[in-house]
Design a protein around this motif. Structure first.
Motif, short mmCIF file in Angstrom:
data_model
loop_
_atom_site.label_atom_id
_atom_site.label_comp_id
_atom_site.label_asym_id
_atom_site.label_seq_id
_atom_site.Cartn_x
_atom_site.Cartn_y
_atom_site.Cartn_z
N VAL A 23 0.84 -1.20 0.00
CA VAL A 23 0.00 0.00 0.00
C VAL A 23 0.87 1.25 0.00
O VAL A 23 0.58 2.23 -0.69
N GLY A 24 1.96 1.23 0.75
CA GLY A 24 2.88 2.37 0.77
C GLY A 24 3.52 2.60 -0.58
O GLY A 24 3.65 3.75 -1.03
N CYS A 25 3.93 1.55 -1.27
CA CYS A 25 4.53 1.70 -2.59
C CYS A 25 3.54 2.27 -3.59
O CYS A 25 3.88 3.15 -4.39
N ILE A 26 2.31 1.79 -3.55
CA ILE A 26 1.28 2.30 -4.45
C ILE A 26 0.98 3.76 -4.14
O ILE A 26 0.83 4.59 -5.05
N THR A 27 0.94 4.11 -2.86
CA THR A 27 0.67 5.49 -2.47
C THR A 27 1.77 6.42 -2.97
O THR A 27 1.49 7.50 -3.49
N ILE A 28 3.02 6.02 -2.81
CA ILE A 28 4.13 6.84 -3.27
C ILE A 28 4.11 6.98 -4.79
O ILE A 28 4.36 8.07 -5.33
N ARG A 31 1.01 9.43 -5.87
CA ARG A 31 0.80 10.72 -5.24
C ARG A 31 0.97 11.84 -6.27
O ARG A 31 1.64 11.65 -7.29
#
Length: 49
Positions: A23-28, A31
Motif C-alpha cells: 500500500v505504501g509503494c502504491i501510495t508513493i 501521489r
C-alpha cells in the motif's frame, strides 16, 4: 517449535507487513507530482554526458 513459530508469525504479522509495504509503494507511486519525477528518472539514460 521454531518452524511453527516462524510460520505463525509469517501468516499474521508478516502478511500485514507485506500488505502495508504494498500500500505504501502504491501510495508513493500515485501521489501528486510523482509523474514529473518519474519522467525525469526515465530520461536519465538518454541524456548526453
Amino acid at each position: 517449535m521454531t518452524y511453527n513459530f516462524m510460520r505463525a508469525f509469517a501468516d499474521t504479522w508478516g502478511l500485514l507487513a507485506m500488505a502495508l509495504f504494498f500500500v505504501g509503494c502504491i501510495t508513493i507511486a500515485l501521489r501528486p507530482g510523482s509523474r514529473t519525477r518519474a519522467d525525469e528518472a526515465a530520461q536519465i539514460p538518454l541524456k548526453d554526458d
